[in-house]
Structure formats: C-alpha cells, structure tokens
Design a protein around this motif. Structure first.
Motif, PDB file in Angstrom:
ATOM      1  N   VAL A   1       0.885  -1.091  -0.102  1.00  0.00           N
ATOM      2  CA  VAL A   1       0.049  -0.017  -0.057  1.00  0.00           C
ATOM      3  C   VAL A   1       0.939   1.315  -0.120  1.00  0.00           C
ATOM      4  O   VAL A   1       1.906   1.243   0.806  1.00  0.00           O
ATOM      5  CB  VAL A   1      -1.054   0.174   1.368  1.00  0.00           C
ATOM      6  N   ILE A   2       0.538   2.001  -0.864  1.00  0.00           N
ATOM      7  CA  ILE A   2       1.389   3.395  -1.056  1.00  0.00           C
ATOM      8  C   ILE A   2       0.452   4.541  -0.708  1.00  0.00           C
ATOM      9  O   ILE A   2      -0.663   4.732  -1.330  1.00  0.00           O
ATOM     10  CB  ILE A   2       2.082   3.621  -2.271  1.00  0.00           C
ATOM     11  N   LYS A   3       0.685   5.314   0.109  1.00  0.00           N
ATOM     12  CA  LYS A   3      -0.108   6.494   0.466  1.00  0.00           C
ATOM     13  C   LYS A   3       0.436   7.831   0.011  1.00  0.00           C
ATOM     14  O   LYS A   3       1.706   7.975   0.604  1.00  0.00           O
ATOM     15  CB  LYS A   3      -0.237   6.685   2.026  1.00  0.00           C
ATOM     16  N   ILE A   4      -0.164   8.585  -0.677  1.00  0.00           N
ATOM     17  CA  ILE A   4       0.417   9.918  -1.203  1.00  0.00           C
ATOM     18  C   ILE A   4      -0.429  10.736  -0.423  1.00  0.00           C
ATOM     19  O   ILE A   4      -1.691  10.850  -0.657  1.00  0.00           O
ATOM     20  CB  ILE A   4       0.171   9.979  -2.878  1.00  0.00           C
ATOM     21  N   GLY A   5       0.286  11.643   0.220  1.00  0.00           N
ATOM     22  CA  GLY A   5      -0.568  12.719   1.005  1.00  0.00           C
ATOM     23  C   GLY A   5      -1.004  13.913  -0.100  1.00  0.00           C
ATOM     24  O   GLY A   5      -0.714  14.114  -1.146  1.00  0.00           O
ATOM     25  N   GLY A   6      -2.292  14.214   0.159  1.00  0.00           N
ATOM     26  CA  GLY A   6      -3.010  15.032  -0.672  1.00  0.00           C
ATOM     27  C   GLY A   6      -2.401  16.225  -0.923  1.00  0.00           C
ATOM     28  O   GLY A   6      -2.646  16.952  -2.123  1.00  0.00           O
ATOM     29  N   ALA A   7      -1.589  16.874  -0.124  1.00  0.00           N
ATOM     30  CA  ALA A   7      -0.806  18.126  -0.132  1.00  0.00           C
ATOM     31  C   ALA A   7       0.027  17.956  -1.233  1.00  0.00           C
ATOM     32  O   ALA A   7       0.153  18.946  -2.164  1.00  0.00           O
ATOM     33  CB  ALA A   7      -0.045  18.256   0.963  1.00  0.00           C
ATOM     34  N   SER A   8       0.510  16.782  -1.699  1.00  0.00           N
ATOM     35  CA  SER A   8       1.290  16.682  -2.796  1.00  0.00           C
ATOM     36  C   SER A   8       0.576  17.044  -4.132  1.00  0.00           C
ATOM     37  O   SER A   8       1.161  17.328  -5.290  1.00  0.00           O
ATOM     38  CB  SER A   8       1.907  15.191  -2.972  1.00  0.00           C
TER      39      SER A   8
ATOM     40  N   THR B   1     -11.392  13.725  -4.445  1.00  0.00           N
ATOM     41  CA  THR B   1      -9.784  13.594  -4.616  1.00  0.00           C
ATOM     42  C   THR B   1      -9.470  12.297  -5.497  1.00  0.00           C
ATOM     43  O   THR B   1      -8.547  12.556  -6.486  1.00  0.00           O
ATOM     44  CB  THR B   1      -9.045  13.761  -3.647  1.00  0.00           C
ATOM     45  N   TRP B   2     -10.030  11.215  -5.189  1.00  0.00           N
ATOM     46  CA  TRP B   2      -9.823  10.016  -5.887  1.00  0.00           C
ATOM     47  C   TRP B   2     -10.115  10.064  -7.360  1.00  0.00           C
ATOM     48  O   TRP B   2      -9.457   9.676  -8.336  1.00  0.00           O
ATOM     49  CB  TRP B   2     -10.365   8.733  -5.251  1.00  0.00           C
ATOM     50  N   GLU B   3     -11.328  10.889  -7.531  1.00  0.00           N
ATOM     51  CA  GLU B   3     -11.784  10.723  -8.975  1.00  0.00           C
ATOM     52  C   GLU B   3     -10.798  11.832  -9.601  1.00  0.00           C
ATOM     53  O   GLU B   3     -10.380  11.593 -10.938  1.00  0.00           O
ATOM     54  CB  GLU B   3     -13.314  11.622  -8.984  1.00  0.00           C
ATOM     55  N   VAL B   4     -10.355  12.811  -9.120  1.00  0.00           N
ATOM     56  CA  VAL B   4      -9.350  13.709 -10.019  1.00  0.00           C
ATOM     57  C   VAL B   4      -8.167  12.877 -10.088  1.00  0.00           C
ATOM     58  O   VAL B   4      -7.385  12.995 -11.074  1.00  0.00           O
ATOM     59  CB  VAL B   4      -9.059  14.971  -9.193  1.00  0.00           C
ATOM     60  N   ALA B   5      -7.527  12.087  -8.882  1.00  0.00           N
ATOM     61  CA  ALA B   5      -6.219  11.334  -9.031  1.00  0.00           C
ATOM     62  C   ALA B   5      -6.578  10.291 -10.339  1.00  0.00           C
ATOM     63  O   ALA B   5      -5.545   9.986 -10.886  1.00  0.00           O
ATOM     64  CB  ALA B   5      -6.037  10.773  -7.929  1.00  0.00           C
ATOM     65  N   CYS B   6      -7.721   9.812 -10.279  1.00  0.00           N
ATOM     66  CA  CYS B   6      -7.901   8.762 -11.576  1.00  0.00           C
ATOM     67  C   CYS B   6      -7.651   9.514 -12.882  1.00  0.00           C
ATOM     68  O   CYS B   6      -7.213   8.681 -13.769  1.00  0.00           O
ATOM     69  CB  CYS B   6      -9.366   8.229 -11.476  1.00  0.00           C
ATOM     70  N   GLU B   7      -7.978  10.431 -13.218  1.00  0.00           N
ATOM     71  CA  GLU B   7      -7.843  11.239 -14.414  1.00  0.00           C
ATOM     72  C   GLU B   7      -6.263  11.753 -14.534  1.00  0.00           C
ATOM     73  O   GLU B   7      -5.733  11.453 -15.610  1.00  0.00           O
ATOM     74  CB  GLU B   7      -8.604  12.645 -14.421  1.00  0.00           C
ATOM     75  N   LEU B   8      -5.716  12.050 -13.347  1.00  0.00           N
ATOM     76  CA  LEU B   8      -4.299  12.457 -13.524  1.00  0.00           C
ATOM     77  C   LEU B   8      -3.302  11.106 -13.452  1.00  0.00           C
ATOM     78  O   LEU B   8      -2.245  11.405 -14.010  1.00  0.00           O
ATOM     79  CB  LEU B   8      -3.847  13.197 -12.091  1.00  0.00           C
ATOM     80  N   LEU B   9      -3.684  10.088 -13.150  1.00  0.00           N
ATOM     81  CA  LEU B   9      -2.905   8.889 -13.098  1.00  0.00           C
ATOM     82  C   LEU B   9      -3.578   7.801 -13.817  1.00  0.00           C
ATOM     83  O   LEU B   9      -3.987   6.726 -13.103  1.00  0.00           O
ATOM     84  CB  LEU B   9      -2.592   8.446 -11.563  1.00  0.00           C
ATOM     85  N   PRO B  10      -3.673   7.729 -15.253  1.00  0.00           N
ATOM     86  CA  PRO B  10      -4.463   6.813 -15.743  1.00  0.00           C
ATOM     87  C   PRO B  10      -3.506   5.462 -15.719  1.00  0.00           C
ATOM     88  O   PRO B  10      -4.063   4.492 -16.165  1.00  0.00           O
ATOM     89  CB  PRO B  10      -4.513   7.520 -17.190  1.00  0.00           C
TER      90      PRO B  10
END
Length: 199
Positions: free
Chosen positions: A5-12, A74-83
């Motif tokens: 499991v990798i957790k990326i802080g939202g601040a990043s 935030t997950w939805e946005v990350a899905c777009e940014l990290l296809p």
C-alpha cells in the motif's frame, strides 16, 4: 507477488514543488508487487477543518464522514491524473484485485473499504477514531490490513527519518497519532512493515 500500500499525501497533489511526475514514479507498477495506492485529501479536507474550527458545535462524527466523501472526490481527480493506475471504486473490485495477484497499481477509492455501511464488516480493533486524529495515514493502514499487504509506504513532503519509531513520528507530526495507536494495539503488527519517505 507481495501486496504494497502506498499512501500519497493530498498536499502533494496541491503542490508545485512535488510535481505530478514524482507521484507517477512513486505509484508506477513494478514487477513482483501488487500496489494499492491511496491519495490524501490535502486542501479539500483542510476546508472542513477550517469550518469545524469556526463552528465547533458541528457534529465531529458527521464531519468525519463528510471528509471521507471528499476523499472520494480527490480519488476521482487522481484517476484522471494517474491513468496508469487501475481505479477501484467498489468493495467487490477491491476483492477481485486482491485475488488477482497481478503486478498492477490500483488507485483505491476510500469508501470502497471504509464507509459507514461497511463498519460492521471491519474488526473493531481496525476501526480508526472518527475524529481529526484520523487522517489518510490511518486509512492507509486500514487498507493495508484489508488487502493483507506486507508493506505500507507513506510518502510525505517533508524529510522523514526511516529509523524513527512510529510513536516518535506521531509526536513530531510526521504521521497521525491514530496510525500509531492502531499499530500499537494490533497483535499482528510485526507482519506489516511501515515506512515513511520523502516524495
């Protein structure tokens, strides 16, 4: 095949000094690992913290679940940014990914494993406090327990001493205090290696 499991802080995500490419390098699929990625809420969650500070009579449990729903955004946005990451939105998809044993990276929606409706299925000793003491650090630990991960890697924007104990890291604000409490109470804590690193 080991699960990580990798957790990326939202601040990043909200930061120019980290950059999307650094996040991509961190979550990129690699051989011999099934990676489950959790993205924090950053400024999105901080808006709720500000509101709660302004209006302290707001129900803290209700605020907690509002924050979980905001993490889904935030997950939805990350899905777009990290296809390059396979999105997991539902508990059934999470279960399928656990049994697949593939060298993929999955971007996990928090409410796919942590939601009010799912609480009866979560062991009481795994449940984080519904308060500001709980951040996505503790939710990443819960995800690691849920998928049977061998490693939990928590990315931070600050320098992290890998030899620091979890209690020291919590006291210095590197990780949340609820993560340290959950680990301390876990009889199987030796089976999950937790690392913090600078993104």
């Amino acid at each position: 095949m080991q699960s990580v499991v990798i957790k990326i802080g939202g601040a990043s995500l909200f930061s120019d000094d980290v950059g999307l490419e650094a996040i991509r390098r961190t979550v990129r699929p690699i051989e011999s690992e099934t990676r489950f990625v959790l993205i924090g809420g950053g400024d999105t969650i901080e808006s709720m913290r500000t509101l709660h500070a302004l209006y302290p009579t707001l129900d803290p449990v209700a605020i907690h679940w509002r924050c979980i729903r905001l993490l889904d955004s935030t997950w939805e946005v990350a899905c777009e940014l990290l296809p390059e990451c396979c999105p997991i939105s539902e508990v059934e998809e999470l279960d399928q990914s656990i049994s697949s044993h593939s060298a993929d990276s999955y971007l996990v929606r928090p409410s796919a494993y942590y939601a009010e409706a799912l609480l009866p299925d979560i062991p009481a000793t795994w449940q984080p406090k519904m308060s500001w003491e709980t951040t996505t650090d503790a939710l990443a630990w819960l995800l690691a327990k849920r998928v049977g991960a061998s490693f939990l890697r928590i990315a931070k924007r600050i320098d992290c001493d890998l030899t620091t104990s979890l209690q020291q890291a919590a006291q210095s604000g590197i990780i949340d205090t609820e993560l340290a409490r959950l680990v301390e109470a876990d009889p199987d804590r030796e089976q999950l290696l937790i690392e913090t690193f600078k993104l």
